[in-house]
Enzyme design. Structure first.
Site: not given
Ligand code: ATP
Ligand code: MG
Length: 506
Positions: A339-340, A365-367
């Site tokens: 997941t991101d 949250s990698r975004v």
């Protein structure tokens, strides 16, 4: 007379022969060799392909899972005890699929498309295969627009974007489902279609979810795909795929979709049970070797499509249950890496009443900020770090006797941040309300207010802000940057709102 009657009989015979009633139909039929719980083996079934649907003479449906020259392994989709060795089984000539269409909105179905609610039968709908290749890289857009959950701690510190895959994980009863449901409820009037896939849950838990969705008017834009713990492991196994295919139908029509898989731990367990009975060799924690692959194949289907492909998106919120806070167990680590980002819910915070029990230090949250509205991002950019520092400082300060002024100030601010991030269920905040509250917080307006009064101050701000400054609220909503004057106006309005409370403190 006789001639006329003979003619009539002949015509009738010809009509009957012309109709299909007597036409020849070739069917590939096999025989069940053995049944062991959720799987069965059959012989015959020449030419059958992997993932093809088959049906036994007692009506039991199955999916072909292994192809051996001597026998075909079948995952059963129902736990009918009537299926026996020797029964006939026939090919249905299509791969496992599910019904898709607008008519599913507001409905509760199982993964084979059978309605489970009392709203009657479904009309004849298009069908889509359960397995579908994920969109290619070139068909995807970067994740850049926010999917607002209305939950402050997430929207501010762990923002989720449309097309992202964000894992929700935590021990039992830490509020995992609640976060996902609050996010669904917050999509009301936002043109986002929601899909809730309940996998292997207790029936009472599913009933509670349905009741909550209905009560908050969220069922109308939601499709619920259910398999309970009592259902066949095969049905539990295909539930997230069916839900995703339904989601893809809407995404391919340019819509934004939010899909919740509640939860993939149970999904992995049902797949393990099937795999062991299909005699596949077990690996770590007895899971089959391809468990990582089946989850990544599922989650890869979440994306944001290019504008010329309709611009639709599929945002995935998979849920995973941990045991004794062990994040490094097999399934959690697998899914964390697919997941991101993850939202980790801590039982310690939960027991202290810090709800939602999001452990900010272990969540990411990698975004990140790319999925936040500009005005919001400007405000909370530094907050994550300073909040993490506050938590450490607080632990440390317990042992210190004398603290300098700066430390005291940082501690007081941190306590207020924590209080603002607390949020009860079903009380989502709009983006501009969150911006106003965070502005008041970062500008120190709330420092003059006692911690126990913070919630009241927050309410005063959210009540007042849209009334005073609708055009600024509109700008925030559209994702525009605020000018210094506009920020000052916002702050002035917040100051007025909290004045009565701040006044009583001094
Ligand atoms: P399970 O492991 O059984 O699936 P879960 O982790 O999904 O549990 P929930 O069912 O979402 O947890 O929540 C557990 C309880 O905590 C529920 O009674 C829920 O109402 C309560 N709860 C969760 N979040 C909040 C909140 N922010 N405020 C108040 N109560 C909350
Ligand atoms: Mg739950």
């Amino acid at each position: 007379m006789l001639k006329a009657s003979l003619e009539k009989t002949r015509n009738a015979l010809e009509r009957t022969l012309d109709s299909n009633e007597f036409s020849l139909k070739a069917e590939d039929v096999g025989r069940i060799i053995s049944v062991s719980g959720p799987v069965a083996y059959a012989s015959g079934l020449n030419g059958v392909t992997s993932e093809e649907l088959v049906q036994a003479e007692d009506g039991t449906l199955g999916i072909v899972a292994s192809l051996d020259p001597a026998k075909v392994g079948i995952i059963l989709l129902s736990t009918g005890y009537s299926l026996k060795a020797g029964h006939e089984v026939k090919r249905l000539g299509r791969v496992a699929d599910v019904m898709v269409g607008e008519e599913l909105l507001g409905r509760v179905i199982d993964a084979t498309g059978k309605p489970l609610d009392e709203k009657g039968t479904l009309p004849h709908l298009e069908r889509s295969p359960l397995e579908h290749p994920a969109p290619a890289i070139m068909e995807r857009l970067p994740v850049a627009s926010p999917l607002e959950t209305g939950i402050k701690v997430i929207d501010a510190l762990i923002p989720i974007g449309k097309g992202q895959r964000e894992l929700i994980l935590g021990d039992r009863q830490t509020g995992k489902t609640s976060i996902a449901l609050d996010a669904i409820v917050n999509q009301k009037d936002k043109e986002v279609i929601c899909i809730y896939a309940a996998i292997g849950q207790r029936e009472s838990a599913v009933a509670k979810v349905l009741h909550e969705l209905e009560e908050h008017g969220a069922l109308a834009y939601t499709v619920v795909v259910v398999s309970s713990g009592q259902d066949a492991p095969g049905l539990q196994y295909i539930t997230p795929y069916a839900a995703t295919s339904i989601g893809e139908y809407f995404m391919s029509r340019g819509r934004n979709v939010l899909i919740v898989y509640d939860d993939l731990t149970r999904h992995a367990r049902s797949y393990r049970e099937i795999s062991l009975l299909l005699e596949r060799s077990p690996g770590r924690e007895a899971y089959p070797g391809d468990i990582f692959y089946i989850h990544s194949r599922l989650l890869e289907r979440a994306t944001h499509l290019r504008q010329d492909l309709g611009g639709g998106s599929l945002t995935a919120l998979p849920i995973v249950e941990t045991e004794a806070q062990n994040l490094s167990a097999y399934i959690p680590t697998n899914i964390i890496s697919i997941t991101d980002g993850q939202i980790y819910l801590s039982p310690d915070l939960f027991s202290k009443g810090m709800l939602p029990a999001v452990d900010v230090g272990k969540s990411v949250s990698r975004v990140g900020g790319k999925a936040q509205k500009v005005a919001y991002r400007d405000l909370v950019g530094q907050m994550r770090l300073s909040y993490a520092q506050f938590e450490e400082l607080e632990t440390f300060a317990r042992f210190a006797t004398r603290l300098d002024d700066n430390t005291k100030k940082a501690l007081e601010r941190g306590k207020r941040v924590r209080e603002v991030l607390r949020q009860s269920r079903y009380s989502p905040l709009k983006d501009y309300e969150q911006v106003a509250v965070m502005l008041a917080l970062t500008e120190g307006l709330l420092d003059a207010i006692e911690v126990k009064e913070i919630k009241a101050a927050e309410q005063k701000i959210t009540e007042k802000i849209f009334r005073d400054l609708p055009h600024i609220c509109q700008k925030i909503r559209q994702g525009d940057k605020l000018s210094e004057d506009e920020k000052a106006a916002l702050l002035a309005s917040c100051r007025q709102a909290v004045a009565p409370i701040a006044g009583t403190m001094e």
